[in-house]
Design a protein around this motif. Structure first.
Motif, PDB file in Angstrom:
ATOM      1  N   LYS A   3      21.475  50.186  41.840  1.00  0.00           N
ATOM      2  CA  LYS A   3      21.570  51.638  41.991  1.00  0.00           C
ATOM      3  C   LYS A   3      21.914  52.242  40.626  1.00  0.00           C
ATOM      4  O   LYS A   3      22.805  51.766  39.942  1.00  0.00           O
ATOM      5  N   TYR A   4      21.173  53.266  40.232  1.00  0.00           N
ATOM      6  CA  TYR A   4      21.398  53.938  38.956  1.00  0.00           C
ATOM      7  C   TYR A   4      21.639  55.426  39.185  1.00  0.00           C
ATOM      8  O   TYR A   4      21.144  56.011  40.151  1.00  0.00           O
ATOM      9  N   ALA A   5      22.361  56.046  38.256  1.00  0.00           N
ATOM     10  CA  ALA A   5      22.624  57.490  38.351  1.00  0.00           C
ATOM     11  C   ALA A   5      21.334  58.286  38.092  1.00  0.00           C
ATOM     12  O   ALA A   5      21.088  59.315  38.718  1.00  0.00           O
ATOM     13  N   ASN A   6      20.547  57.832  37.139  1.00  0.00           N
ATOM     14  CA  ASN A   6      19.242  58.451  36.816  1.00  0.00           C
ATOM     15  C   ASN A   6      19.330  59.961  36.573  1.00  0.00           C
ATOM     16  O   ASN A   6      18.571  60.750  37.141  1.00  0.00           O
ATOM     17  N   ASN A   7      20.237  60.346  35.685  1.00  0.00           N
ATOM     18  CA  ASN A   7      20.397  61.754  35.328  1.00  0.00           C
ATOM     19  C   ASN A   7      19.250  62.171  34.399  1.00  0.00           C
ATOM     20  O   ASN A   7      19.080  61.623  33.318  1.00  0.00           O
ATOM     21  N   ASN A   8      18.461  63.164  34.829  1.00  0.00           N
ATOM     22  CA  ASN A   8      17.275  63.592  34.068  1.00  0.00           C
ATOM     23  C   ASN A   8      17.623  64.198  32.710  1.00  0.00           C
ATOM     24  O   ASN A   8      16.878  64.028  31.738  1.00  0.00           O
ATOM     25  N   ILE A   9      18.727  64.917  32.651  1.00  0.00           N
ATOM     26  CA  ILE A   9      19.134  65.547  31.392  1.00  0.00           C
ATOM     27  C   ILE A   9      19.456  64.486  30.345  1.00  0.00           C
ATOM     28  O   ILE A   9      19.035  64.574  29.186  1.00  0.00           O
ATOM     29  N   VAL A  20      17.272  50.271  24.507  1.00  0.00           N
ATOM     30  CA  VAL A  20      17.110  49.940  25.931  1.00  0.00           C
ATOM     31  C   VAL A  20      18.468  49.731  26.584  1.00  0.00           C
ATOM     32  O   VAL A  20      18.722  50.222  27.685  1.00  0.00           O
ATOM     33  N   SER A  21      19.343  49.014  25.892  1.00  0.00           N
ATOM     34  CA  SER A  21      20.687  48.764  26.416  1.00  0.00           C
ATOM     35  C   SER A  21      21.432  50.077  26.647  1.00  0.00           C
ATOM     36  O   SER A  21      22.066  50.274  27.688  1.00  0.00           O
ATOM     37  N   PHE A  22      21.349  50.984  25.691  1.00  0.00           N
ATOM     38  CA  PHE A  22      22.030  52.269  25.817  1.00  0.00           C
ATOM     39  C   PHE A  22      21.473  53.062  27.007  1.00  0.00           C
ATOM     40  O   PHE A  22      22.219  53.657  27.789  1.00  0.00           O
ATOM     41  N   LEU A  23      20.157  53.041  27.147  1.00  0.00           N
ATOM     42  CA  LEU A  23      19.510  53.753  28.253  1.00  0.00           C
ATOM     43  C   LEU A  23      19.984  53.241  29.610  1.00  0.00           C
ATOM     44  O   LEU A  23      20.373  54.037  30.480  1.00  0.00           O
ATOM     45  N   CYS A  24      19.980  51.936  29.778  1.00  0.00           N
ATOM     46  CA  CYS A  24      20.262  51.350  31.094  1.00  0.00           C
ATOM     47  C   CYS A  24      21.748  51.162  31.376  1.00  0.00           C
ATOM     48  O   CYS A  24      22.209  51.404  32.494  1.00  0.00           O
ATOM     49  N   HIS A  25      22.509  50.741  30.350  1.00  0.00           N
ATOM     50  CA  HIS A  25      23.894  50.380  30.580  1.00  0.00           C
ATOM     51  C   HIS A  25      24.877  51.526  30.394  1.00  0.00           C
ATOM     52  O   HIS A  25      25.899  51.585  31.085  1.00  0.00           O
ATOM     53  N   TYR A  26      24.585  52.445  29.470  1.00  0.00           N
ATOM     54  CA  TYR A  26      25.502  53.561  29.248  1.00  0.00           C
ATOM     55  C   TYR A  26      25.019  54.854  29.900  1.00  0.00           C
ATOM     56  O   TYR A  26      25.824  55.614  30.451  1.00  0.00           O
ATOM     57  N   LEU A  27      23.714  55.107  29.843  1.00  0.00           N
ATOM     58  CA  LEU A  27      23.200  56.317  30.508  1.00  0.00           C
ATOM     59  C   LEU A  27      22.884  56.049  31.974  1.00  0.00           C
ATOM     60  O   LEU A  27      22.537  56.970  32.710  1.00  0.00           O
TER      61      LEU A  27
END
Length: 480
Positions: A297-303, A340-347
């Motif tokens: 499950k991811y937050a997936n914030n568009n902003i 990629v790590s920043f996108l998936c793990h932090y964002l």
């Protein structure tokens, strides 16, 4: 029906030397044409971008300069493959089609199956040759290493061309540059296209640039000079694995730089290995390698996603890396992994939300590497370590003098090096008269970069039965 004709169909093999389909066409001593297809169905796929098309177009121009001596050229069509072959077989008695196998996305695989079905109905023999030591139909790794070295050390084909007297009629599918004027443009920031430049980059690496390969490979600025920089040429087939391997091994500088050159060659082999994975299972474009991670499950914030895409996250190394990639299409491996790590793990974004964005930006985009590596850095393979790259740590360690940061984020050039890696540490007094964007004062997420919910869930899923079962399956096959 006109006279007999053979066809060489180019895909990711845009060169005139060490080209087996062209060699076989010449060997038959029959009329043949060389074709490249700009296919709407492929061009509209979300992984294909203008910069890819520009590189292809200019690679073809380079090929045609060589072929002109023999009254030959690459005939370019704008239409889907099946329709082009229907047209050509209606005008000529086509006997053979030669091409390399393509380890592409499911989109290109479906295209190939349609073409294969059509040609079979017409009793036209389509011969597809093995490419980059990737074995079609392989279900495990048994014998793969031996096959790769056998391929890498095999004879380089010195293509010889006969003079062409065959004239191809105009068709309704002939490509016109007037329809695609942007292909004529080629940004100076991109590596120049064509096999001449592929060889030039390889030679300069061997003669000088490669001596610091190991030392600089992780540094975003210095790696631009010290890395091989031939990934784009390999991706579009301006040069082959064989040519690279043998040039390195026979280089007079090999003994002097053996450690660096061996590390470079290991990555050339590693490259084929990942393409082999994708050849066996191209569903990795859309589905987690370890299907157990489909539960994530991811937050997936568009902003947050849009800020990442534009290089406006407020984390200097992330933004500089993205802006660099947008401008010139190349970035070293460590910074690609960090993005990629920043996108998936932090964002906390699903990897699929960023995978096509980077595919379009990488001038050296190769499906077999891109999707497998993206998933590895996203932590959804179940058999690799979950790597979480802290962008602040990467910035301080890999660009201590902030050369890369200042180059790609000029709005931070006025900041002292002690603060440029973490501009939010500046006091209000420090910020007076400095026109620094707000997002560097207040990044889009907490600059403390704690363990996010996404990272916690990734680790907890390692114990999940579905993930464990998939991991076991993967370890018992070729994918490891």
């Amino acid at each position: 029906m006109s006279k007999n004709l053979n066809i060489v169909w180019l895909k990711r093999d845009l060169r005139t030397i060490d080209h087996l389909p062209l060699f076989k066409a010449e060997e038959l001593k029959q009329d043949y044409i060389i074709i490249y297809l700009f296919e709407p169905d492929q061009m509209n796929h979300p992984d294909f971008s203008l910069r890819h098309q520009q590189f292809i177009y200019h690679s073809i121009i380079a090929m045609n300069k060589t072929l002109k001596t023999y009254n030959r050229e690459v005939h370019v069509f704008y239409e889907n493959a099946e329709n082009v072959f229907k047209y050509l077989t209606s005008k000529y008695s086509v006997k053979n089609v030669f091409s390399y196998q393509e380890s592409g996305t499911n989109n290109s695989w479906l295209r190939d199956k349609k073409v294969n079905k059509f040609l079979a109905k017409k009793n036209i023999k389509w011969t597809e040759f093995e490419n980059q030591a990737v074995i079609r139909g392989s279900k495990n790794r048994l014998g793969w290493d031996k096959n790769w070295f056998s391929h890498a050390t095999s004879l380089i084909i010195q293509n010889i061309y006969s003079f062409n007297n065959f004239q191809l009629q105009k068709s309704p599918f002939d490509f016109s540059i007037d329809t695609f004027p942007k292909l004529k443009e080629y940004p100076r920031e991109f590596q120049p296209a064509g096999e001449k430049f592929a060889l030039k980059y390889l030679i300069s690496f061997l003669e000088d640039r490669g001596k610091n390969y190991n030392r600089h490979i992780s540094q975003p600025e210095k790696s631009r000079y010290s890395c091989g920089r031939i990934s784009t040429y390999l991706a579009w087939g301006n040069i082959t694995v064989k040519q690279v391997y043998q040039r390195v091994k026979k280089s007079p500088y090999y003994k002097t730089n053996k450690r660096a050159f061996d590390a470079f060659l290991s990555r050339i082999k590693w490259r084929s290995h990942f393409i082999q994975k994708f050849e066996v299972e191209c569903s990795y474009e859309n589905i987690c390698i370890n299907k157990g991670y489909e539960q994530m499950k991811y937050a997936n914030n568009n902003i947050l996603l849009e800020k990442w895409k534009k290089g406006q996250t407020g984390f200097p190394m992330v933004d500089a890396s993205m802006r660099c990639l947008i401008k010139n299409g190349w970035l070293n491996f460590r910074m690609r992994a960090m993005l990629v790590s920043f996108l998936c793990h932090y964002l906390e974004q699903d990897w699929r939300r960023g995978v096509y964005h980077l595919a379009k930006l990488f001038l050296d985009y190769e499906p077999g590497i891109h999707f497998t590596q993206f998933q590895m850095q996203a932590g959804v393979t179940g058999i690799n370590s979950i790597r979480v790259y802290n962008p602040i740590k990467q910035s301080i360690e890999k660009d201590p003098d902030a050369v890369f940061l200042k180059k790609w984020i000029p709005e931070l050039a006025c900041i002292d090096n002690a603060f440029i890696h973490q501009p939010w540490k500046l006091t209000e007094i420090d910020l007076i008269d400095k026109s620094i964007p707000e997002f560097y004062k207040h990044p889009i997420i907490s600059h403390k970069l704690g363990r996010t919910e996404a990272v916690k869930e990734l680790w907890s899923l390692r114990k999940n039965e579905a993930v464990k079962k998939e991991s076991k399956r993967l370890l018992n096959t070729h994918v490891r």
